[in-house]
Design an enzyme around this catalytic site. Structure first.
Site, short mmCIF file in Angstrom:
data_model
loop_
_atom_site.label_atom_id
_atom_site.label_comp_id
_atom_site.label_asym_id
_atom_site.label_seq_id
_atom_site.Cartn_x
_atom_site.Cartn_y
_atom_site.Cartn_z
N CYS A 11 0.84 -1.20 0.00
CA CYS A 11 0.00 0.00 0.00
C CYS A 11 0.88 1.25 0.00
CB CYS A 11 -0.93 0.01 1.21
SG CYS A 11 -0.05 0.27 2.78
N CYS A 14 3.56 1.62 2.59
CA CYS A 14 4.80 0.88 2.31
C CYS A 14 5.74 1.72 1.44
CB CYS A 14 4.48 -0.43 1.59
SG CYS A 14 3.49 -1.58 2.54
N ASP A 440 9.50 28.97 -31.34
CA ASP A 440 10.58 29.34 -32.25
C ASP A 440 10.02 29.31 -33.67
OD1 ASP A 440 13.29 29.75 -33.19
OD2 ASP A 440 13.23 27.66 -33.81
N ASP A 638 13.63 23.64 -31.69
CA ASP A 638 14.26 22.46 -32.28
C ASP A 638 15.76 22.60 -32.49
OD1 ASP A 638 14.04 24.39 -34.33
OD2 ASP A 638 14.21 22.81 -35.85
N ASP A 642 18.17 26.88 -29.25
CA ASP A 642 16.95 26.88 -28.42
C ASP A 642 17.17 26.23 -27.07
OD1 ASP A 642 15.45 28.09 -30.45
OD2 ASP A 642 15.03 26.16 -31.40
#
Length: 838
Positions: A11, A14, A440, A638, A642
């Site tokens: 549970c 734990c 961008d 990308d 960036d």
């Protein structure tokens, strides 16, 4: 992050116990334990031996993921760790328990409540009936002994878990019933039949057995549902081929996938899966990449193109060179990302974790208080015990512990199947809270590859003549725009002619001699030096420029032949994606290094709210810093330039076709390289967060309502009391409901914009900024500018410093008031003199 498989957890208490134990190990900087996958992610310098020892000291077991007989078995070990091993075991326990529970229930409830007939050996013999119930209840308890072993072990380690509640509830019912049975024998000896009959109603043997059986039912349903939440990760693992056909010593031979090395030549026939990442050397084919990107339409591939492991070669024969193998393949990285996300915790889970850590001790305390209060109130011991047992068995910490991780796992799996990879649980939760999205331009909104958009010919000149002249000139040019013209020439099967006396004039254009006649191309200023440009052509070229296109003028022998407009065109889905983001309440900003006019034109086509142009490669991070003052910012990019902005933003989103550096810096990776996946990712994040809120509400609501009912709070007012068996049934179904609700995310349509709501808006208040202009003496060059700029921007409250050595000034933008003396000292410490500050 090092990952471990943890055993013995039942549970949320734990997982909280394990997390606390490992976090206390010297050298551990962070630890996250997942009850859902029975896994643990640990960061830091601590050794695996110390970590495992800490887990074992807490009463559980641990082993590094992928640890097995051989390293090559790591994938199989990972799959084995995710395999649903609990359901078959629980199913066998349930069947065995029912075989003894049903006769027990027949005797205890069927005969007592409804007068069902009993065998002659039991009929009328109440003590024998009680012994029968005790025997069968004891057998069911032995069958489900794991609850008692785990529960009492957790109490010995002073970290009671859910099994402790079950063990105490069932054990208390059994022990109290055993005491009643002995009391019944005493009444039987005294021939007090009325007292014997009253004792019969105080036997709770059937509750002791039913509690265990119902909890087992709930555990089995929970295990089956939990198994489904990891289906996405398991299906990814099954995609990787086991073998590859490589060419060695001129012969084809089949080898295990682990034996393929970078540089090996491998072949893939139609209908086969590509074994590792590679580059096509020979052949062409249509490759189905849906396993990685979720895109069902096959992609045409030819020599020079890249292929990825686990994708399907549908048509042609391919001969490829291996470029990435083993854990470096795209598939392996995706699996690692999904696995890491499952091993991390979302911020919202911390609330549930804190509650779970104290939940079980609190419930035990409430049960003891309940017992004491009813005894003091004068109720019978049987009534008081029943109320205390009901409190123990109705309380469910598992629902709290599972509320967040099951939703995160299903949401992350859904994203992976659709080519959207969330690296951590944090990124999955936080993406939906975005208020500002910075895009961008090049490669994100636009394709990143210039294309010919318009061709304007002069009077008496055909398009083919204009293109042939342009091709002949541009074939020797290295300018990025030249590639657009050459690509169009290939599409139209035009062959450029050989030229002589080729000259490139930087910033102006090109010239050469073709068939004894001079040809040239370039900007308007350059062409006007060579030929007259009609007003009509000049005005049309100006309109091209206003639309964000670059007009290239061409001429021959003193007369103009035409204009070819080239532009980095926006992707087809960009305007729709921007509109969807706006409909979701996001403020959309486009960042670009282009000039203002070109940027405005592209921004208008895409439909963004704000355009920030002229941003230098190192300036995007500063722009993101400013935007963050208005709200939570997500950055989509990308390129290598960036990466700082992606890291600075609250959420970094990398286009999958971008550079490895951008992908590494981002929190979310879009494998399809489509801008339309950005609103889909935010939509999925919001749906996942909504699902988590639903789960947490149910988990808290269930316990807040159930515990008072079980303790008998409403008994004096309405006569309501809860049978321990019904409490156990409610507990067993609570976790099942939470997991089942999370599985609903599998049917969520993340690309459906019809239900988008404008729930989040940016802070519209004007920023309180001020500017100060400093007159500085001693700056001689750009290096001096950089030193002054750096020292000023390092000061608290200074947002930006624009420094010019030519003007001898530094224009400082402040977010808070900074004393003139502080600004002056910072500059003069760099050996420059401040003449004044305005």
């Amino acid at each position: 992050m090092e990952q471990y498989t943890v055993t013995g957890m039942s549970c949320a208490a734990c997982s909280a116990r394990v997390e606390k134990a490992v976090s206390g190990v010297p050298g551990v900087t962070s630890c996250s334990v997942s009850l859902l996958t029975n896994s643990m992610g640990v960061e830091g310098t601590a050794s695996s031996g110390d970590i495992i020892a800490a887990v074992e000291a807490a009463g559980y077991g641990a082993a590094p993921k992928g640890a097995g007989e051989k390293k090559i078995a790591a994938k199989a070990a990972e799959e084995e760790a995710l395999k649903d091993k609990e359901t078959p075991v629980l199913k066998r326990r349930l069947i065995a328990s029912l075989c003894f529970l049903l006769p027990l229930m027949y005797v205890s409830m069927g005969h007592t409540m409804w007068g069902w007939p009993l065998p002659s050996a039991l009929a009328g013999n109440h003590v024998a009936t009680g012994l029968f119930q005790m025997l069968f209840a004891a057998i069911v308890m032995v069958i489900n002994q794991k609850f008692f072993i785990s529960g009492f072990r957790s109490m010995i380690h002073r970290a009671p878990n859910m099994d402790a509640l079950v063990a105490l509830g069932s054990g208390a019912s059994f022990l109290y019933s055993t005491y009643v049975l002995f009391a019944m024998t005493g009444a039987q000896m005294q021939m007090d039949h009325e007292k014997v009959m009253s004792y019969m109603h105080d036997l709770y043997f059937e509750s002791a057995a039913m509690i265990l059986t119902l909890i087992t039912v709930g555990k089995m349903l929970e295990a089956r549902s939990k198994g489904k939440t990891t289906d996405a990760l398991k299906s990814l693992m099954r995609l990787s081929p086991e073998t590859a056909v490589v060419v060695r010593a001129g012969k084809e031979q089949e080898v295990r996938i682990e034996e393929v090395r970078i540089g090996d030549i491998f072949v893939v026939r139609p209908g086969e899966h590509i074994p590792v990442d590679g580059r096509i050397l020979e052949g062409s084919s249509a490759v189905n990449e849906s396993a990685l990107t979720g895109e069902s339409i096959p992609v045409d591939k030819e020599a020079g193109d890249l292929v990825s492991a686990a994708t399907l070669n549908q048509s042609g024969f391919l001969r490829c060179e291996a470029t990435r193998v083993g854990e470096d393949t795209t598939l392996s990285q995706i699996i690692q990302m999904v696995s890491d996300a499952a091993a991390t915790k979302a911020p919202i889970a911390k609330v549930a974790d804190r509650v779970s850590g104290i939940f079980v001790p609190a419930v035990i305390t409430i049960a003891l208080v309940t017992l004491a209060v009813w005894l003091i109130a004068g109720q019978s011991t049987g009534f008081a015990v029943a109320r205390a047992v009901s409190v123990l068995v109705i309380s469910c910490p598992c629902a709290l512990g599972l509320a967040t991780p099951v939703a995160i796992m299903v949401g992350n799996g859904m994203g992976a199947k659709n080519g959207i990879l969330f690296k951590t649980a944090v990124s999955l939760e936080e993406a939906g809270k975005t208020q500002i999205i910075a895009l961008d331009k090049t490669g994100t909104i636009t394709s990143g590859e210039p294309k010919v958009t318009d061709i304007l010919t002069a009077q008496g000149v055909t398009e083919e003549e204009l293109l042939k002249d342009a091709l002949s000139l541009e074939q020797k040019s290295e300018h990025p725009l030249a590639g657009a013209i050459l690509s169009l020439g290939e599409e139209r099967d035009l062959t450029p002619a050989e030229v002589t006396d080729f000259r490139a004039l930087p910033g102006n254009g090109l010239s050469a001699v073709l068939n004894g006649e001079e040809i040239y191309g370039g900007n308007l200023t350059f062409i006007r030096q060579q030929a007259d440009v009609p007003e009509k052509i000049a005005k049309q070229a100006e309109r091209f420029a206003e639309d964000g296109k670059t007009p290239l003028f061409f001429g021959r022998g003193g007369r103009i032949t035409g204009v070819i407009a080239v532009a980095d065109v926006i992707k087809e889905d960009s305007p729709r994606a921007v509109k969807e983001l706006q409909n979701m309440g996001l403020h959309v900003v486009m960042l670009t290094g282009d000039n203002e006019r070109t940027a405005r034109a592209i921004g208008h086509q895409a439909g963004v709210d704000e355009v920030i142009a002229g941003v230098l490669p190192d300036g995007k991070e500063a722009v993101i810093r400013k935007l963050k003052r208005k709200g939570r910012v997500a950055m989509v990019g990308d390129g290598i330039n960036d990466a700082p902005a992606l890291t600075r933003a609250d959420i970094g989103i990398a286009i999958g076709a971008g550079t490895d550096i951008a992908v590494d810096a981002a929190d979310i990776v879009l494998m399809k390289s489509r801008l339309s996946d950005v609103p889909a990712a935010i939509r999925l994040s919001r749906a996942t967060l909504r699902n988590i809120h639903e789960n947490l509400f149910w988990a808290f609501f269930y316990n807040v309502i159930g515990i008072p009912l079980a303790s008998g709070v409403w008994f004096p007012l309405f006569g309501w009391k809860l049978n321990p068996m019904f409490g156990a049934a409610a507990m067993s179904l609570s976790s099942f409901c939470v997991v089942t609700n999370a599985l609903r995310l599998n049917w969520f349509r993340m690309h459906d914009a019809s239900r988008d709501k404008k729930r989040i808006t940016i802070n519209q208040k004007e920023e309180k900024t001020m500017e100060k202009t400093m007159k500085i003496e001693g700056m001689m060059c750009g290096h001096c500018e950089a030193r002054v700029k750096k020292c000023l921007e390092a000061l608290p409250g200074v947002e930006e410093a624009v420094v010019s050595h030519e003007n001898g000034t530094a224009v400082v933008t402040l977010s808070t008031d900074v004393a003139d003396d502080v600004l002056k000292k910072a500059v003069e410490d760099q050996d420059y003199q401040v003449l004044g500050i305005q």
